[in-house]
Scaffold this motif. Structure first.
Motif, PDB file in Angstrom:
ATOM      1  N   GLN A   1      21.734  25.843  29.402  1.00 30.97           N
ATOM      2  CA  GLN A   1      20.531  25.477  30.160  1.00 30.97           C
ATOM      3  C   GLN A   1      20.103  24.023  29.921  1.00 30.97           C
ATOM      4  N   GLY A   2      20.386  23.500  28.709  1.00 29.34           N
ATOM      5  CA  GLY A   2      19.796  22.214  28.401  1.00 29.34           C
ATOM      6  C   GLY A   2      20.741  21.091  28.021  1.00 29.34           C
ATOM      7  N   TYR A   3      22.049  21.380  27.879  1.00 27.50           N
ATOM      8  CA  TYR A   3      22.943  20.384  27.278  1.00 27.50           C
ATOM      9  C   TYR A   3      24.316  20.408  27.940  1.00 27.50           C
ATOM     10  N   ASP A   4      25.084  19.331  27.713  1.00 37.36           N
ATOM     11  CA  ASP A   4      26.489  19.309  28.144  1.00 37.36           C
ATOM     12  C   ASP A   4      27.302  18.614  27.056  1.00 37.36           C
ATOM     13  N   TRP A   5      28.602  18.874  27.057  1.00 37.49           N
ATOM     14  CA  TRP A   5      29.455  18.346  25.994  1.00 37.49           C
ATOM     15  C   TRP A   5      30.874  18.171  26.494  1.00 37.49           C
ATOM     16  N   SER A   6      31.604  17.262  25.855  1.00 42.52           N
ATOM     17  CA  SER A   6      33.016  17.048  26.190  1.00 42.52           C
ATOM     18  C   SER A   6      33.784  16.784  24.896  1.00 42.52           C
ATOM     19  N   LEU A   7      35.085  17.004  24.955  1.00 42.21           N
ATOM     20  CA  LEU A   7      35.931  16.857  23.768  1.00 42.21           C
ATOM     21  C   LEU A   7      36.343  15.401  23.567  1.00 42.21           C
ATOM     22  N   LEU A   8      36.413  14.982  22.317  1.00 41.03           N
ATOM     23  CA  LEU A   8      36.968  13.675  21.969  1.00 41.03           C
ATOM     24  C   LEU A   8      38.448  13.854  21.637  1.00 41.03           C
ATOM     25  N   PRO A   9      39.265  12.792  21.657  1.00 47.21           N
ATOM     26  CA  PRO A   9      40.695  12.947  21.328  1.00 47.21           C
ATOM     27  C   PRO A   9      40.876  13.508  19.913  1.00 47.21           C
ATOM     28  N   GLN A  10      41.733  14.536  19.782  1.00 49.50           N
ATOM     29  CA  GLN A  10      41.947  15.195  18.482  1.00 49.50           C
ATOM     30  C   GLN A  10      43.054  16.236  18.600  1.00 49.50           C
ATOM     31  N   ASP A  11      43.485  16.747  17.467  1.00 48.08           N
ATOM     32  CA  ASP A  11      44.441  17.854  17.419  1.00 48.08           C
ATOM     33  C   ASP A  11      43.643  19.156  17.532  1.00 48.08           C
ATOM     34  N   LEU A  12      43.869  19.900  18.619  1.00 44.13           N
ATOM     35  CA  LEU A  12      43.091  21.131  18.857  1.00 44.13           C
ATOM     36  C   LEU A  12      43.827  22.398  18.404  1.00 44.13           C
ATOM     37  N   THR A  13      44.888  22.221  17.626  1.00 43.41           N
ATOM     38  CA  THR A  13      45.580  23.392  17.065  1.00 43.41           C
ATOM     39  C   THR A  13      44.578  24.253  16.305  1.00 43.41           C
ATOM     40  N   LEU A  14      44.746  25.578  16.417  1.00 43.05           N
ATOM     41  CA  LEU A  14      43.851  26.477  15.681  1.00 43.05           C
ATOM     42  C   LEU A  14      44.450  26.827  14.322  1.00 43.05           C
ATOM     43  N   VAL A  15      43.646  26.709  13.283  1.00 39.60           N
ATOM     44  CA  VAL A  15      44.005  27.235  11.958  1.00 39.60           C
ATOM     45  C   VAL A  15      43.498  28.666  11.935  1.00 39.60           C
ATOM     46  N   MET A  16      44.318  29.639  11.495  1.00 44.76           N
ATOM     47  CA  MET A  16      43.959  31.046  11.668  1.00 44.76           C
ATOM     48  C   MET A  16      43.270  31.693  10.461  1.00 44.76           C
ATOM     49  N   VAL A  17      43.330  31.073   9.275  1.00 40.79           N
ATOM     50  CA  VAL A  17      42.799  31.713   8.068  1.00 40.79           C
ATOM     51  C   VAL A  17      41.611  30.900   7.548  1.00 40.79           C
ATOM     52  N   PRO A  18      40.463  31.532   7.165  1.00 39.19           N
ATOM     53  CA  PRO A  18      40.237  32.981   7.186  1.00 39.19           C
ATOM     54  C   PRO A  18      39.903  33.509   8.579  1.00 39.19           C
ATOM     55  N   THR A  19      39.334  32.653   9.443  1.00 41.87           N
ATOM     56  CA  THR A  19      39.136  33.032  10.852  1.00 41.87           C
ATOM     57  C   THR A  19      39.526  31.822  11.703  1.00 41.87           C
ATOM     58  N   PRO A  20      39.918  32.035  12.969  1.00 39.47           N
ATOM     59  CA  PRO A  20      40.425  30.921  13.794  1.00 39.47           C
ATOM     60  C   PRO A  20      39.400  29.800  13.940  1.00 39.47           C
ATOM     61  N   HIS A  21      39.849  28.569  13.712  1.00 37.87           N
ATOM     62  CA  HIS A  21      38.969  27.407  13.915  1.00 37.87           C
ATOM     63  C   HIS A  21      39.825  26.173  14.192  1.00 37.87           C
ATOM     64  N   PRO A  22      39.278  25.199  14.946  1.00 35.11           N
ATOM     65  CA  PRO A  22      40.070  24.021  15.313  1.00 35.11           C
ATOM     66  C   PRO A  22      40.428  23.185  14.078  1.00 35.11           C
ATOM     67  N   LYS A  23      41.685  22.776  14.024  1.00 36.26           N
ATOM     68  CA  LYS A  23      42.231  22.072  12.856  1.00 36.26           C
ATOM     69  C   LYS A  23      41.392  20.857  12.453  1.00 36.26           C
ATOM     70  N   GLU A  24      40.967  20.061  13.433  1.00 34.78           N
ATOM     71  CA  GLU A  24      40.212  18.846  13.114  1.00 34.78           C
ATOM     72  C   GLU A  24      38.701  19.024  13.317  1.00 34.78           C
ATOM     73  N   GLY A  25      38.272  20.304  13.404  1.00 34.66           N
ATOM     74  CA  GLY A  25      36.838  20.575  13.359  1.00 34.66           C
ATOM     75  C   GLY A  25      36.065  20.452  14.658  1.00 34.66           C
ATOM     76  N   LEU A  26      36.753  20.227  15.794  1.00 30.85           N
ATOM     77  CA  LEU A  26      36.120  20.181  17.121  1.00 30.85           C
ATOM     78  C   LEU A  26      35.175  18.973  17.270  1.00 30.85           C
ATOM     79  N   LYS A  27      35.790  17.817  17.520  1.00 27.86           N
ATOM     80  CA  LYS A  27      35.021  16.572  17.697  1.00 27.86           C
ATOM     81  C   LYS A  27      34.543  16.485  19.151  1.00 27.86           C
TER      82      LYS A  27
END
Length: 441
Positions: free
Chosen positions: A402-428
């Motif tokens: 409702q109030g915001y927008d966002w876009s990705l910056l250049p980065q490695d978006l590979t997912l690390v799976m342990v302990p739960t899935p998350h973007p390798k470089e932390g989602l810039k």
């Protein structure tokens, strides 16, 4: 059953088995399924283990709790969660404790949580807009821990407390080799468990002295009585609260990060979700208004299908049983697979595509076979905080759209799976305020 043999596969090295490959390779199970079929054996974390995938396998494991299977976790998880945690309790004790703890997640309790959840969301969203560019995943970890801290144990800004810092180190050791040495991940996590329990004990004692009337989950547990009229003992309370904090934080952070990532990658879906939200601008966020956000519901279901926060579940085999024409021996472990079921093209058309429409009433691909879409597990041990998680995801998503927008910056978006899935470089991301206009009339 005596003529049956265990499934194909290999047990790997003595003691270690294939544990290191399992922890390091996100495609560990997929590769072996291609080689051996829908059921295979391996040796993980000290135990022979059978991997099963598909809705029938999920149903078989989840509906035979306490008959063929009992909950099991890797040794590192058992030691860090603690013996009195609901996650490790079984049989009648588990059923009774679950009933008692479920009081904290009834619709009335959830409705009471909304104002605090909304206020914390607004604080974070404003701060992110002021930052403009930042790494989102660690921020989301703080956000979900602040909400869990406030709504589960009444703690403000929990991520900034000692408890928050200890919790992060504790989480990092959950799926690790249980070597209790000062420099190992497990050793550090175990030390933090002790500090966490001491901190929780001080909090519980303080709340008991005050004659607690708070409406958070801890308040519910402090007032709760079992069937014999007994309060929960202090030692059990500490383990149960630690589990609630984990459940209300780790998997939710993964789900929210996946939502933010997938919508940034699919602008058409984001635009449609924002268009739906224009009907709700200025309306109070209640359980009722959230329920009317039907397209957002489809989007969130698809996020949980594409990147299941929990990839599967371990069980220990109580009695030898047969599945898929193979023997599953007593004493072995089984792992039922959520992620790979969600990627099955026999259940979901073009499963590699992000397509919220698959959950529309017309297509309803999750309704074809029971146990096809199981992000929260199922059966007796279905995620206790499922409705809390769904509420937090939906409220966060609605406020964000409702109030915001966002876009990705250049980065490695590979997912690390342990302990739960998350973007390798932390989602810039680049993040800015962009309110949508409400529909008039």
């Amino acid at each position: 059953m005596t003529s049956l043999t265990p499934p194909p596969g290999k047990l790997g090295l003595p003691i270690l088995g294939e544990t290191l490959s399992f922890l390091r390779d996100p495609d560990f199970a997929q590769k072996r399924h291609q080689q051996y079929g829908p059921i295979f054996k391996t040796h993980l974390l000290g135990n022979p283990t059978v991997f099963l995938k598909g809705p029938e396998a999920n149903g078989f494991v989840l509906t035979h709790e306490n008959q063929y299977f009992v909950v099991s976790w890797p040794p590192s998880v058992k030691k860090l969660l603690g013996p009195l945690s609901l996650a490790l309790q079984t049989g009648a004790v588990h059923v009774q404790r679950r009933k008692l703890m479920a009081q904290a997640f009834q619709p009335r309790a959830l409705a009471d949580y909304i104002p605090a959840m909304a206020a914390i969301s607004d604080q974070y969203l404003k701060r992110w807009a002021a930052l403009e560019t930042f790494t989102w995943y660690p921020e989301l970890r703080n956000y979900t821990f602040d909400i869990a801290g406030k709504l589960l144990i009444g703690l403000d800004q929990a991520s900034k407390t000692d408890l928050g810092h200890w919790f992060e180190t504790w989480c990092e050791g959950l799926f690790s080799l249980p070597l209790q040495l000062p420099w190992t991940r497990f050793g550090k996590a175990y030390r933090c468990r002790e500090q966490l329990l001491n901190g929780l004990e001080a909090l519980i004692r303080q709340r008991r002295q005050q004659g607690d009337q708070d409406n958070d989950a801890l308040g519910v547990l402090l007032r709760a009585r079992d069937e014999d009229g007994q309060q929960l003992e202090l030692e059990e309370l500490k383990d149960q609260v630690l589990l609630l904090l984990f459940a209300g934080h780790e998997t939710l952070t993964s789900a929210l990060a996946s939502f933010c990532l997938l919508l940034a990658q699919h602008p058409m879906v984001k635009a449609r979700a924002r268009a739906e939200q224009s009907r709700f601008v200025g309306a109070p966020l209640t359980l009722e208004t959230l329920k009317q956000m039907t397209y957002l519901e489809q989007v969130l279901k698809e996020v949980l299908r594409c990147v299941a926060p929990v990839g599967g579940g371990f069980r220990q085999v109580l009695e030898p049983c047969e599945f898929g024409g193979f023997l599953i021996p007593k004493g072995w472990s089984v792992l039922y697979e959520i992620s790979l079921t969600h990627q099955d093209s026999a259940l979901f058309s073009a499963p590699e595509q992000f397509d919220p429409e698959r959950f529309s009433p017309e297509r309803a691909e999750d309704k074809g076979k029971p146990f096809s879409h199981v992000p929260f597990g199922g059966g007796l041990r279905e995620c206790l905080g499922k409705e809390f998680a769904r509420l937090e995801m939906k409220l966060f998503a609605a406020k964000l759209l409702q109030g915001y927008d966002w876009s990705l910056l250049p980065q490695d978006l590979t997912l690390v799976m342990v302990p739960t899935p998350h973007p390798k470089e932390g989602l810039k991301v680049r993040f800015h305020r962009e309110p949508i206009q409400g529909i008039q009339g």
